[in-house]
Design a protein around this motif. Structure first.
Motif, PDB file in Angstrom:
ATOM      1  N   LYS A  38       0.892  -1.073  -0.014  1.00  0.00           N
ATOM      2  CA  LYS A  38       0.107   0.080  -0.135  1.00  0.00           C
ATOM      3  C   LYS A  38       0.822   1.217  -0.013  1.00  0.00           C
ATOM      4  N   GLU A  40       4.126   1.636  -0.904  1.00  0.00           N
ATOM      5  CA  GLU A  40       4.487   1.719  -2.432  1.00  0.00           C
ATOM      6  C   GLU A  40       3.717   1.995  -3.343  1.00  0.00           C
ATOM      7  N   ALA A  41       2.436   1.708  -3.620  1.00  0.00           N
ATOM      8  CA  ALA A  41       1.432   2.173  -4.394  1.00  0.00           C
ATOM      9  C   ALA A  41       1.121   3.800  -4.286  1.00  0.00           C
ATOM     10  N   ARG A  42       1.186   4.361  -2.986  1.00  0.00           N
ATOM     11  CA  ARG A  42       0.849   5.395  -2.700  1.00  0.00           C
ATOM     12  C   ARG A  42       2.145   6.426  -3.115  1.00  0.00           C
ATOM     13  N   MET A  44       4.152   5.734  -5.688  1.00  0.00           N
ATOM     14  CA  MET A  44       4.023   5.667  -6.825  1.00  0.00           C
ATOM     15  C   MET A  44       2.989   6.801  -7.530  1.00  0.00           C
ATOM     16  N   LYS A  45       1.909   6.995  -6.804  1.00  0.00           N
ATOM     17  CA  LYS A  45       0.970   7.961  -7.137  1.00  0.00           C
ATOM     18  C   LYS A  45       1.295   9.249  -6.806  1.00  0.00           C
ATOM     19  N   ASP A  46       1.940   9.370  -5.730  1.00  0.00           N
ATOM     20  CA  ASP A  46       2.351  10.714  -5.363  1.00  0.00           C
ATOM     21  C   ASP A  46       3.684  11.282  -6.226  1.00  0.00           C
ATOM     22  N   GLN A  47       4.490  10.310  -6.901  1.00  0.00           N
ATOM     23  CA  GLN A  47       5.520  10.460  -7.705  1.00  0.00           C
ATOM     24  C   GLN A  47       5.062  10.867  -9.148  1.00  0.00           C
ATOM     25  N   ASP A  48       3.781  10.195  -9.671  1.00  0.00           N
ATOM     26  CA  ASP A  48       3.247  10.693 -10.561  1.00  0.00           C
ATOM     27  C   ASP A  48       2.450  12.064 -10.831  1.00  0.00           C
ATOM     28  N   ARG A  49       2.051  12.277  -9.705  1.00  0.00           N
ATOM     29  CA  ARG A  49       1.334  13.765  -9.360  1.00  0.00           C
ATOM     30  C   ARG A  49       2.226  14.899  -9.351  1.00  0.00           C
TER      31      ARG A  49
END
Length: 95
Positions: A38, A40-42, A44-49
Motif C-alpha cells: 500500500k 509503495e502504491a501511494r 508511485m501515485k505521489d510521484q506521478d502527481r
C-alpha cells in the motif's frame, strides 16, 4: 455422504488446528506485506502527481565543493616513511 463444501470446511479446520502455532506469524507477515504494498502504491501515485523537479539544484556537470583541510605541498603524504616514528633503520633505504 460428504459434499464438497463440508469437505472444504473440515480441511480448513484441520489446517487451522495443525498450524495454530504458525498462524499468528503468517497473519502478521501478511499484514506487513499489505502495508508495504500500500505504501509503495501511494508513493508511485505521489510521484506521478508531483512535477518532475530535481531534488538537488545542481546540474550533472557542476562540480561539488567539499569542505576540508588543505595541506601545503611540502607536507609529507599520509603513507610516506618520513612520518614521525616511521624512520627506517640505519643502513636501510627508505621505501
Amino acid at each position: 455422504m460428504f459434499g464438497l463444501s463440508e469437505l472444504a470446511v473440515v480441511l480448513v479446520v484441520i489446517i487451522a488446528v495443525l498450524a495454530a502455532k504458525r498462524l499468528p506469524d503468517l497473519v502478521r507477515s501478511a499484514g506487513k506485506s499489505a502495508r508495504i504494498l500500500k505504501a509503495e502504491a501511494r508513493a508511485m501515485k505521489d510521484q506521478d502527481r508531483a512535477p518532475e523537479t530535481p531534488e538537488t539544484p545542481e546540474t550533472p556537470g557542476t562540480p561539488r565543493i567539499i569542505q576540508g583541510e588543505t595541506l601545503p605541498p611540502s607536507a609529507p603524504a599520509s603513507g610516506s616513511a618520513e612520518r614521525a616514528g616511521d624512520t627506517p633503520p640505519e643502513g636501510r633505504p627508505a621505501r
